[in-house]
Design a protein around this motif. Structure first.
Motif, PDB file in Angstrom:
ATOM      1  N   TYR A  10       0.842  -1.193   0.000  1.00 49.46           N
ATOM      2  CA  TYR A  10       0.000   0.000   0.000  1.00 49.46           C
ATOM      3  C   TYR A  10       0.881   1.248   0.000  1.00 49.46           C
ATOM      4  O   TYR A  10       1.947   1.268   0.614  1.00 49.46           O
ATOM      5  CB  TYR A  10      -0.904   0.032   1.240  1.00 49.46           C
ATOM      6  CG  TYR A  10      -2.040  -0.950   1.224  1.00 49.46           C
ATOM      7  CD1 TYR A  10      -3.201  -0.676   0.520  1.00 49.46           C
ATOM      8  CD2 TYR A  10      -1.960  -2.145   1.928  1.00 49.46           C
ATOM      9  CE1 TYR A  10      -4.256  -1.563   0.517  1.00 49.46           C
ATOM     10  CE2 TYR A  10      -3.003  -3.053   1.929  1.00 49.46           C
ATOM     11  CZ  TYR A  10      -4.153  -2.750   1.218  1.00 49.46           C
ATOM     12  OH  TYR A  10      -5.199  -3.633   1.218  1.00 49.46           O
ATOM     13  N   CYS A  11       0.402   2.264  -0.680  1.00 46.90           N
ATOM     14  CA  CYS A  11       1.056   3.573  -0.633  1.00 46.90           C
ATOM     15  C   CYS A  11       0.482   4.346   0.548  1.00 46.90           C
ATOM     16  O   CYS A  11      -0.736   4.551   0.635  1.00 46.90           O
ATOM     17  CB  CYS A  11       0.845   4.342  -1.936  1.00 46.90           C
ATOM     18  SG  CYS A  11       1.458   6.046  -1.887  1.00 46.90           S
ATOM     19  N   ASN A  16      -2.893   3.617  -2.765  1.00 45.84           N
ATOM     20  CA  ASN A  16      -2.852   2.753  -3.948  1.00 45.84           C
ATOM     21  C   ASN A  16      -2.287   1.379  -3.590  1.00 45.84           C
ATOM     22  O   ASN A  16      -1.373   1.254  -2.780  1.00 45.84           O
ATOM     23  CB  ASN A  16      -2.000   3.415  -5.035  1.00 45.84           C
ATOM     24  CG  ASN A  16      -1.971   2.589  -6.301  1.00 45.84           C
ATOM     25  OD1 ASN A  16      -3.009   2.307  -6.886  1.00 45.84           O
ATOM     26  ND2 ASN A  16      -0.775   2.196  -6.735  1.00 45.84           N
ATOM     27  N   ARG A  24       8.630   3.945  -6.355  1.00 49.25           N
ATOM     28  CA  ARG A  24       7.781   5.113  -6.580  1.00 49.25           C
ATOM     29  C   ARG A  24       6.355   4.660  -6.832  1.00 49.25           C
ATOM     30  O   ARG A  24       6.114   3.750  -7.622  1.00 49.25           O
ATOM     31  CB  ARG A  24       8.282   5.924  -7.766  1.00 49.25           C
ATOM     32  CG  ARG A  24       7.528   7.221  -7.995  1.00 49.25           C
ATOM     33  CD  ARG A  24       8.107   7.980  -9.165  1.00 49.25           C
ATOM     34  NE  ARG A  24       7.466   9.291  -9.309  1.00 49.25           N
ATOM     35  CZ  ARG A  24       7.742  10.150 -10.290  1.00 49.25           C
ATOM     36  NH1 ARG A  24       8.645   9.835 -11.204  1.00 49.25           N
ATOM     37  NH2 ARG A  24       7.126  11.309 -10.346  1.00 49.25           N
ATOM     38  N   CYS A  25       5.407   5.274  -6.145  1.00 48.83           N
ATOM     39  CA  CYS A  25       4.002   4.912  -6.311  1.00 48.83           C
ATOM     40  C   CYS A  25       3.535   5.312  -7.707  1.00 48.83           C
ATOM     41  O   CYS A  25       3.687   6.484  -8.101  1.00 48.83           O
ATOM     42  CB  CYS A  25       3.152   5.606  -5.243  1.00 48.83           C
ATOM     43  SG  CYS A  25       1.371   5.348  -5.461  1.00 48.83           S
ATOM     44  N   GLU A  30       4.780   9.548  -5.396  1.00 48.93           N
ATOM     45  CA  GLU A  30       5.639   9.727  -4.228  1.00 48.93           C
ATOM     46  C   GLU A  30       6.661   8.600  -4.119  1.00 48.93           C
ATOM     47  O   GLU A  30       6.398   7.461  -4.500  1.00 48.93           O
ATOM     48  CB  GLU A  30       4.794   9.791  -2.950  1.00 48.93           C
ATOM     49  CG  GLU A  30       3.876  10.996  -2.869  1.00 48.93           C
ATOM     50  CD  GLU A  30       4.645  12.284  -2.688  1.00 48.93           C
ATOM     51  OE1 GLU A  30       5.748  12.226  -2.103  1.00 48.93           O
ATOM     52  OE2 GLU A  30       4.161  13.335  -3.133  1.00 48.93           O
ATOM     53  N   THR A  33       7.064   5.256  -0.349  1.00 48.52           N
ATOM     54  CA  THR A  33       5.843   5.289   0.462  1.00 48.52           C
ATOM     55  C   THR A  33       5.121   3.948   0.463  1.00 48.52           C
ATOM     56  O   THR A  33       4.063   3.837   1.072  1.00 48.52           O
ATOM     57  CB  THR A  33       4.883   6.362  -0.067  1.00 48.52           C
ATOM     58  OG1 THR A  33       4.595   6.122  -1.450  1.00 48.52           O
ATOM     59  CG2 THR A  33       5.479   7.757   0.079  1.00 48.52           C
ATOM     60  N   MET A  34       5.670   2.916  -0.179  1.00 50.57           N
ATOM     61  CA  MET A  34       5.001   1.616  -0.252  1.00 50.57           C
ATOM     62  C   MET A  34       5.353   0.788   0.984  1.00 50.57           C
ATOM     63  O   MET A  34       6.526   0.610   1.329  1.00 50.57           O
ATOM     64  CB  MET A  34       5.431   0.855  -1.514  1.00 50.57           C
ATOM     65  CG  MET A  34       5.218   1.623  -2.814  1.00 50.57           C
ATOM     66  SD  MET A  34       3.486   1.996  -3.161  1.00 50.57           S
ATOM     67  CE  MET A  34       2.869   0.373  -3.582  1.00 50.57           C
TER      68      MET A  34
END
Length: 456
Positions: A10-11, A16, A24-25, A30, A33-34
């Motif tokens: 998940y981001c 997402n 990178r999402c 971003e 962030t995963m």
């Protein structure tokens, strides 16, 4: 052989979902962030509400379009911030730094509304701790009989008891402490926050019971958890300002039932948060006359006019390179205004340090503050104190012209009510009717005209 449990990523910025880790999402762009979480393939907490299974699709034209009846929370400023009270079935998120007053405000609501049957769910404090805080907030008074406390972190148990009690209002403190047993992850994780928020949303919409959520924020000042949390809820309110001071600013960031440009001011006292009905009296000058570098701006925040002091300090650069610092104001816009002063009005400020501060800890975005910034900078540069009974409301353009701002009449009316004798506005401003008695409106077309009117 049992199937091996899969994981998804998940981001934390946008929520997402991806089957594998990515630097990178792909949705929001971003970086880093995963985070890993258990796979979907599960059911959220069951929400059993009387009559919930009888709901069927309806024709849109058959839906009653009359305004929704709102419930007063007993705090006039909070009701105004919500658009006239809380809407039944709405989901409200209140965020802010630790110790700024989130839990205090949420507990003051049931204490101040004895007619509302409220279920206060605390996942961070024990029932005894909440009782001690309630005694302090009520100043030794009686605690309403319909104020129910439930110290629990299992959202399934919370919703089961809430369905049986059918309260008028439910408060959950906080969403990051809640969890559901259908997901194998710790409370506060992305998947837990998503499922808990979704379960509370289903409960609120099916039962018509409004729910207030308390949320944590990150070190960057954003609501902690996935960005989808803010998309799920109906209203997002966030506390601003330093928790070390006595004043708190509660701002509406998202509101499906009212304006998103409103704020409410509270003062933290020994008996809880006290609403400040007239914030302008708090923000106007608190010093004697004869001080240079201070100008009063007439700002409009949403529908509320505010008058506050703009403070500037101009001094010779000690190390050759001039410094530019702004607190509560966009630093790039300050540089633009200084360039306008140098190019259009002939003031050489490139070799001087300029420091700007918005009094009261406000973060200002209204362009009407430009005129007060110009006046404060010139006042400090000349070491000449401006008259204490004048204020400013106007936007400054790149060519040095002073542009009109919206709702000038309301700004003038607020200035007259607070005792100001003169207000400087754009010569292109259209004013409906006559100015209130006791205040004169001075119209200026550009920065040189302002200089002549102030320092002649």
């Amino acid at each position: 052989m049992a199937n091996k449990s899969k994981s998804v990523w998940y981001c934390t910025a946008c929520g997402n979902e991806s089957p594998k880790w990515m630097g990178r999402c792909p949705a929001c762009g971003e970086w880093n962030t995963m985070v890993e979480a258990p796979s979907a393939g599960r059911k959220g907490p069951a929400v059993r509400v009387a009559g919930g299974d009888e709901r069927k699709p309806r024709r849109l034209k058959d839906v009653d379009s009359s305004s929704e009846a709102r419930i007063s929370l007993g705090v006039a400023e909070l009701d105004r911030l919500l658009g006239g009270g809380i809407v039944p079935g709405s989901l409200i998120l209140i965020g802010g730094e630790p110790g700024i007053g989130k839990s205090t405000l949420s507990l003051q609501i049931p204490l101040g509304c004895p007619s509302l049957k409220t279920l206060y769910v605390s996942g961070e404090e024990s029932e005894r701790q909440v009782r001690m805080r309630a005694a302090r907030l009520s100043s030794g008074g009686d605690i309403p009989d319909d104020c129910l406390i439930f110290s629990e972190t299992d959202i399934d148990s919370v919703l089961e008891h809430a369905g049986e009690l059918a309260p008028d209002l439910m408060i959950v403190d906080s969403v990051q402490t809640m969890f559901t047993g259908s997901i194998e992850s710790t409370p506060g994780s992305v998947s837990q926050v998503k499922e808990v928020a979704a379960a509370l949303l289903r409960f609120a919409k099916r039962s018509g019971i409004p729910v207030i959520l308390i949320g944590h924020i990150t070190k960057d000042g954003y609501i902690a958890g996935p960005k989808i949390l803010e998309h799920i809820v109906d209203v997002v309110l966030q506390f601003e300002g330093e928790n070390r001071g006595s004043y708190r600013i509660l701002r509406s960031i998202k509101n499906r039932f009212g304006s998103t440009s409103e704020l409410a001011v509270f003062e933290m006292t020994g008996s809880g948060l006290r609403q400040v009905d007239n914030p302008s009296e708090m923000l106007i000058p608190m010093h004697g006359e004869g001080l240079s570098g201070a100008a009063v701006a007439a700002m409009l925040d949403g529908t509320r006019p505010l008058l506050f002091e703009v403070q500037a300090l101009v001094s010779s650069a000690a190390y050759g390179t001039a410094q530019r610092s702004a607190t509560g104001f966009d630093g790039r816009r300050l540089n633009m205004l200084l360039a306008v002063l140098e190019k259009r009005a002939g003031f050489h400020l490139s070799a001087k340090d300029v420091f700007l501060n918005m009094a009261g800890g406000l973060k200002v975005s209204d362009p009407a503050v430009d005129l007060a910034v110009i006046a404060a900078v010139l006042s400090s540069n000349f070491d000449y104190a401006l008259p204490p009974d004048c204020c400013f409301a106007g936007e400054v353009g790149l060519s040095g012209e002073i542009r009109p701002v919206g709702q000038t009449d309301r700004r003038i009316g607020e200035a007259a009510r607070l005792g100001f004798k003169k207000i400087f506005v754009s010569s292109y401003s259209s004013i409906d009717g006559k100015a209130p008695s006791g205040i004169s409106v001075v119209k200026v077309a550009d920065v040189p005209a302002l200089v002549k009117a102030l320092f002649r």
